[in-house]
Write a protein that holds these residues in place. Structure first.
Motif, mmCIF file in Angstrom:
data_model
loop_
_atom_site.group_PDB
_atom_site.id
_atom_site.type_symbol
_atom_site.label_atom_id
_atom_site.label_comp_id
_atom_site.label_asym_id
_atom_site.label_seq_id
_atom_site.Cartn_x
_atom_site.Cartn_y
_atom_site.Cartn_z
ATOM 1 N N TYR A 64 0.831 -1.203 0.000
ATOM 2 C CA TYR A 64 0.000 0.000 0.000
ATOM 3 C C TYR A 64 0.866 1.254 0.000
ATOM 4 O O TYR A 64 0.642 2.163 -0.808
ATOM 5 C CB TYR A 64 -0.919 -0.002 1.225
ATOM 6 N N LEU A 65 1.818 1.322 0.908
ATOM 7 C CA LEU A 65 2.673 2.510 1.002
ATOM 8 C C LEU A 65 3.380 2.787 -0.319
ATOM 9 O O LEU A 65 3.436 3.922 -0.781
ATOM 10 C CB LEU A 65 3.696 2.351 2.125
ATOM 11 N N LYS A 66 3.903 1.741 -0.950
ATOM 12 C CA LYS A 66 4.644 1.901 -2.209
ATOM 13 C C LYS A 66 3.701 2.249 -3.365
ATOM 14 O O LYS A 66 3.909 3.238 -4.063
ATOM 15 C CB LYS A 66 5.420 0.618 -2.513
ATOM 16 N N ASP A 67 2.685 1.441 -3.555
ATOM 17 C CA ASP A 67 1.795 1.620 -4.716
ATOM 18 C C ASP A 67 0.921 2.871 -4.590
ATOM 19 O O ASP A 67 0.777 3.626 -5.554
ATOM 20 C CB ASP A 67 0.912 0.391 -4.906
ATOM 21 N N TRP A 68 0.320 3.081 -3.418
ATOM 22 C CA TRP A 68 -0.539 4.249 -3.232
ATOM 23 C C TRP A 68 0.269 5.524 -3.442
ATOM 24 O O TRP A 68 -0.195 6.466 -4.101
ATOM 25 C CB TRP A 68 -1.181 4.227 -1.838
ATOM 26 N N THR A 69 1.473 5.559 -2.904
ATOM 27 C CA THR A 69 2.308 6.753 -3.052
ATOM 28 C C THR A 69 2.709 6.971 -4.500
ATOM 29 O O THR A 69 2.706 8.108 -4.990
ATOM 30 C CB THR A 69 3.542 6.673 -2.127
ATOM 31 N N PHE A 70 3.046 5.898 -5.215
ATOM 32 C CA PHE A 70 3.384 6.042 -6.638
ATOM 33 C C PHE A 70 2.218 6.686 -7.399
ATOM 34 O O PHE A 70 2.411 7.656 -8.148
ATOM 35 C CB PHE A 70 3.721 4.686 -7.273
ATOM 36 N N TRP A 71 1.014 6.144 -7.219
ATOM 37 C CA TRP A 71 -0.137 6.690 -7.938
ATOM 38 C C TRP A 71 -0.480 8.089 -7.450
ATOM 39 O O TRP A 71 -0.980 8.919 -8.215
ATOM 40 C CB TRP A 71 -1.336 5.742 -7.864
ATOM 41 N N ASN A 72 -0.176 8.381 -6.207
ATOM 42 C CA ASN A 72 -0.381 9.733 -5.706
ATOM 43 C C ASN A 72 0.596 10.714 -6.367
ATOM 44 O O ASN A 72 0.246 11.856 -6.629
ATOM 45 C CB ASN A 72 -0.242 9.780 -4.182
ATOM 46 N N HIS A 73 1.815 10.257 -6.637
ATOM 47 C CA HIS A 73 2.769 11.096 -7.392
ATOM 48 C C HIS A 73 2.171 11.446 -8.759
ATOM 49 O O HIS A 73 2.264 12.592 -9.211
ATOM 50 C CB HIS A 73 4.100 10.384 -7.620
#
Length: 161
Positions: free
Chosen positions: A132-141
Motif C-alpha cells: 500500500y505505502l509503495k503503490d498508493w504513493t506512486f499513484w499519488n505522485h
C-alpha cells in the motif's frame, strides 16, 4: 457570455487543481513517509481514518467540481482549438480527468478499500501495508503531477486569452 463562462471555469479549475495538487504533494512528500515510520497498526488506522474523513470534508466538492469543470474545459477547448489557450484547455482538462480522477478511481480507491478491509494488527496487514505505502504513493505522485500540470496549463490558457 461564452468568454465569461470560459474564464470563470479556467479560474475555478486552475485554483481547484492547484489546491488538489498541494494536498497530494503533502501526502507524496511527507505524510506517507511519516505513516510508514510509525507502528504498522497505527499507520493503517491513521490512513483509514483519513480516508473516512476526506469524503466527508470540503475536499469532495473541490475534487468532484474540479473534475467536472476540467472535463468541460477539455470539450470547450476542442471547440476553440484554433483560438489562444484552446490546446492548453484540452491538455489540461485531459491530464486532470485522466491523471487525477481516473487514477484515483482505478488505483487509489481500490487500495484504500483493501486497507479498510484488513485488521491493522493481523499478519496479512504487514504485507498489505508495505505494498500500500509503495503503490498508493506512486499513484499519488501521478495525481500530483497531473493536478499541478493541469493548473499550470489553465493559467497559461488564461494568460493567452
Amino acid at each position: 457570455m461564452r468568454q465569461l463562462l470560459t474564464t470563470g471555469l479556467l479560474w475555478f479549475s486552475a485554483i481547484g487543481c492547484g489546491l488538489i495538487a498541494g494536498l497530494y504533494f503533502a501526502f507524496s512528500t511527507f505524510i506517507m513517509t511519516a505513516l510508514g515510520r510509525i507502528d504498522q497498526a497505527a499507520g493503517i488506522a491513521a490512513m483509514n481514518s483519513i480516508n473516512v474523513e476526506i469524503v466527508r470534508s470540503l475536499f469532495m466538492p473541490f475534487f468532484l467540481g474540479t473534475t467536472v469543470s476540467c472535463a468541460a474545459l477539455a470539450v470547450m477547448g476542442l471547440l476553440r482549438l484554433s483560438e489562444p489557450g484552446g490546446a492548453a484547455m484540452i491538455v489540461g482538462g485531459g491530464a486532470y480527468v485522466i491523471g487525477m480522477f481516473v487514477v484515483t478511481v482505478v488505483f487509489n480507491v481500490p487500495l484504500n478499500n483493501a486497507l479498510a478491509a484488513v485488521r491493522p494488527s493481523s499478519p496479512e496487514a504487514a504485507s498489505l501495508w508495505a505494498v500500500y505505502l509503495k503503490d498508493w504513493t506512486f499513484w499519488n505522485h501521478v495525481r500530483t503531477v497531473a493536478s499541478l500540470g493541469a493548473s499550470a496549463l489553465f493559467i497559461a490558457a488564461l494568460a493567452g486569452s
